[in-house]
Structure formats: structure tokens, C-alpha cells
Design an enzyme around this catalytic site. Structure first.
Site, PDB file in Angstrom:
ATOM      1  N   GLU A  46       0.809  -1.224   0.000  1.00  0.00           N
ATOM      2  CA  GLU A  46       0.000   0.000   0.000  1.00  0.00           C
ATOM      3  C   GLU A  46       0.844   1.276   0.000  1.00  0.00           C
ATOM      4  O   GLU A  46       0.538   2.226  -0.723  1.00  0.00           O
ATOM      5  CB  GLU A  46      -0.950   0.004   1.195  1.00  0.00           C
ATOM      6  CG  GLU A  46      -2.061  -1.026   1.086  1.00  0.00           C
ATOM      7  CD  GLU A  46      -3.191  -0.760   2.066  1.00  0.00           C
ATOM      8  OE1 GLU A  46      -3.967   0.183   1.839  1.00  0.00           O
ATOM      9  OE2 GLU A  46      -3.288  -1.513   3.057  1.00  0.00           O
ATOM     10  N   HIS A  53       9.647 -27.017   4.200  1.00  0.00           N
ATOM     11  CA  HIS A  53       9.067 -28.225   3.624  1.00  0.00           C
ATOM     12  C   HIS A  53       8.616 -28.028   2.181  1.00  0.00           C
ATOM     13  O   HIS A  53       8.050 -28.948   1.583  1.00  0.00           O
ATOM     14  CB  HIS A  53       7.889 -28.703   4.485  1.00  0.00           C
ATOM     15  CG  HIS A  53       8.303 -29.105   5.863  1.00  0.00           C
ATOM     16  ND1 HIS A  53       8.532 -30.410   6.223  1.00  0.00           N
ATOM     17  CD2 HIS A  53       8.557 -28.361   6.965  1.00  0.00           C
ATOM     18  CE1 HIS A  53       8.894 -30.457   7.497  1.00  0.00           C
ATOM     19  NE2 HIS A  53       8.920 -29.223   7.967  1.00  0.00           N
ATOM     20  N   LYS A  60     -13.856  -0.956  -4.954  1.00  0.00           N
ATOM     21  CA  LYS A  60     -15.040  -0.742  -4.112  1.00  0.00           C
ATOM     22  C   LYS A  60     -16.177  -0.126  -4.912  1.00  0.00           C
ATOM     23  O   LYS A  60     -17.353  -0.496  -4.734  1.00  0.00           O
ATOM     24  CB  LYS A  60     -14.662   0.150  -2.930  1.00  0.00           C
ATOM     25  CG  LYS A  60     -13.742  -0.526  -1.927  1.00  0.00           C
ATOM     26  CD  LYS A  60     -13.409   0.423  -0.782  1.00  0.00           C
ATOM     27  CE  LYS A  60     -12.500  -0.241   0.254  1.00  0.00           C
ATOM     28  NZ  LYS A  60     -12.136   0.670   1.345  1.00  0.00           N
TER      29      LYS A  60
END
Length: 327
Positions: free
Chosen positions: A214, A230, A321
Site C-alpha cells: 500500500e 518443507h 469498491k
């Protein structure tokens, strides 16, 4: 503006403690057997950090959810904390509605918006924090209120004294922290950060990744030890001239993780362009994490300056948005 907000982080922590002391929360009629914290982005990271800090102290399971839904086990014995700084985060509002339908005990942490309106209408508890800032700059408000809520319902120890003490330390050490941040940013020039921590400090790695995204407008990734041993470790099989590894290290780690980090450091030295180790500072978990957060916030801001980008700009998120609101 972002620079000023980061400078005021210690003061925000002190203000957040005052807000918590003045908050009025009702008693619980039914016993609480589990906790779900709902929130996203700058509002959600507080839940991740609270869960980590209380790992050895919480008396009930704590789950942090960053989505629209709630698990089927949520019921009247569940404390659901809805954290949305703006009060208008649609995922959190949906989770609130589900929690209300399941008759969960709900507490909202917000500066206003639809979430506050709903809490008042439905008779649920709420804590109002200071508004008018980007959510990512208000972690001190949300994190402190989470500690207060969990303590109020006797699910975890009180942490207000630790937060106040840490705020004083950060205030005193601010110039030194900024100097450390400058040193780190020099090593990040034209590099993609790859962030590693232990699993119990993943919230710190996530927070730094979010701030790089951001504030500095760059992509990066993070992983945790031992899980990365792993799988991802195998990817370190040749040189990456554009990658800078950031390694959060805590001397109080599980000794086996310390050994793993030592081995990984040898691998990174061979293949990465830069290695930046950031050791923990402080005696308590809260001191260590808040120091790392404050340092990381400064790094992300100074990197935005180096890259000549506006740390406040989040136009692409605003566009998303608007697109969602139109559907």
C-alpha cells in the site's frame, strides 16, 4: 501525511489505552467458549497479531477470519469481534449479519459507518475509535481494543500496562528506529522483498508485506519457518539478483527454529542479492512486535519516498469498491 501518521503511532497507542479504559462493555449472559475476530486489511491485521501475542495466554480458541462468512460452530457461546475502521467493509458487515442471526455475543470496533449503525440498532456492544485516517495507519487503535475486549470477558490477561510502556519506549527510540529504517531501505533499492519469520511472528511478516503493497506500491511475498522448509526452500536453487530477503529473528524462538533460520541464512547468502536480518528488541512479546511494526512502517514509507510514489494513494482499491458497489 503518512509520515505524520507513522510518527504519531506511539501517541496513538496511548490514546487507544484511554479509549479502552472508557469503553463500556456489557456482561455476558452465556459463557464464551470460542472467539472469532472478523476484519480485513488494516482492520484485520490487529486480530492476527492479537491471536499471536495471546498464543500462550488465551483461555479459549481464537480464530481470525478475513472473508464474508462465519464457520458453522458460531453460536451464542461465541464472542464475535467485528473490526472495521471505516465501518463500511462489506465482508465484515456480512459476517456481522451472520453472527447476529446465530445469536453470538458481538462487539464492534469501528470509527462509525454502517457497522456502528447496526450495532446500535441491534443492541450490540461497540467501541468507537478516532476516525478520519487510512485504516493501515490505525493498527494501534484496533489492536488495543481487541486486548481490552478479551480481557473484559476474562478470556486473556489485561495488556494495557504493556502497551503504555511500549508506547513510551517507541517514543523515546523513534529517531533511532528511523535511522535503522533508512539503513534497510538502502538495501531494498530496485529489489523485490521476500519476508520470512517464524510461524508465531507471521503477523509481523504480513503487516510488512501489506505496508510495502500500500505505501511503497510494490509486490512482495512472505512465508514462515518451519513450513517454508518443507516446500519453498527448494525454490532457492539458483541466483535471484533482484530479491532482497528480510528475515525477522527472535532470540527467544524455539531452538529448533533458530537452527532452521541459521541454515536458511546460508542458502539466502548464496542466492539472494541482499539479506536483511531484523532482530527483535524488547523483553515482552508486545514490545517485540510493536517495535517491528513501527520499524516496518517507517521502512515502507521511506521506500515510497525512494520510489517517488504517494504513500497515501490507493486508487485501485477505491476503484474496486466502486465496481462492487455498482453490482
Amino acid at each position: 501525511m503518512m509520515k505524520g501518521l507513522i510518527e504519531k503511532f506511539p501517541a496513538q497507542l496511548k490514546e487507544a489505552v484511554e479509549i479502552a479504559h472508557n469503553a463500556k462493555l456489557s456482561p455476558v449472559k452465556d459463557s464464551i467458549s470460542k472467539v472469532v475476530i472478523c476484519g480485513l486489511g488494516g482492520s484485520g491485521i490487529g486480530g492476527t497479531l492479537a491471536k499471536e501475542i495471546l498464543f500462550d495466554e488465551a483461555t479459549v480458541p481464537i480464530e481470525v477470519l478475513k472473508s464474508y462468512s462465519l464457520p458453522s460452530y458460531v453460536d451464542k457461546h461465541t464472542l464475535v469481534i467485528c473490526s472495521s475502521y471505516s465501518g463500511n467493509t462489506e465482508e465484515t458487515l456480512e459476517a456481522y449479519s451472520i453472527a447476529q442471526s446465530k445469536k453470538a455475543k458481538i462487539v464492534c470496533v469501528t470509527s462509525g459507518g454502517k457497522l456502528l449503525e447496526s450495532a446500535k440498532k441491534d443492541g450490540n456492544d461497540f467501541i468507537i475509535v478516532t476516525g478520519g485516517m487510512p485504516p493501515r495507519a490505525c493498527l494501534g487503535y484496533s489492536l488495543t481494543q481487541l486486548f481490552h475486549i478479551l480481557s473484559h470477558y476474562q478470556l486473556a490477561p489485561q495488556k494495557m500496562v504493556d502497551i503504555s510502556a511500549t508506547a513510551e519506549i517507541l517514543e523515546k527510540e523513534q529517531e533511532k528506529i528511523i535511522g535503522e529504517a533508512h539503513h534497510i531501505v538502502k538495501k531494498l533499492h530496485n529489489k523485490m522483498p521476500v519476508i520470512y519469520s517464524s510461524a508465531l511472528h507471521e503477523g509481523i511478516a504480513i503487516r510488512l508485506r501489506q505496508q510495502f503493497n500500500e505505501n511503497a506500491k510494490i509486490l512482495c511475498w512472505h512465508h514462515v519457518i518451519p513450513e517454508m522448509n518443507h516446500n519453498e526452500l527448494v525454490g532457492w536453487s539458483h541466483e535471484y539478483p533482484d530479491i532482497a530477503v528480510i528475515l525477522f529473528r527472535d532470540k527467544d524462538e524455539n531452538p529448533r527454529n533458530l537452527l532452521r533460520m541459521d541454515f536458511c541464512r546460508k542458502v539466502f547468502d548464496k542466492y539472494a542479492a541482499e539479506i536483511i536480518e531484523i532482530p527483535s528488541k524488547g523483553t515482552s512479546v508486545i514490545e517485540k512486535k510493536l517495535y517491528w511494526i513501527h520499524l516496518g512502517d517507517w521502512v515502507s514509507y521511506l521506500l515510497s519516498e525512494q520510489r517517488n510514489v504517494d504513500a497515501m494513494d490507493i486508487k485501485v482499491i477505491d476503484s474496486l469498491k466502486q465496481e462492487l458497489a455498482s453490482k
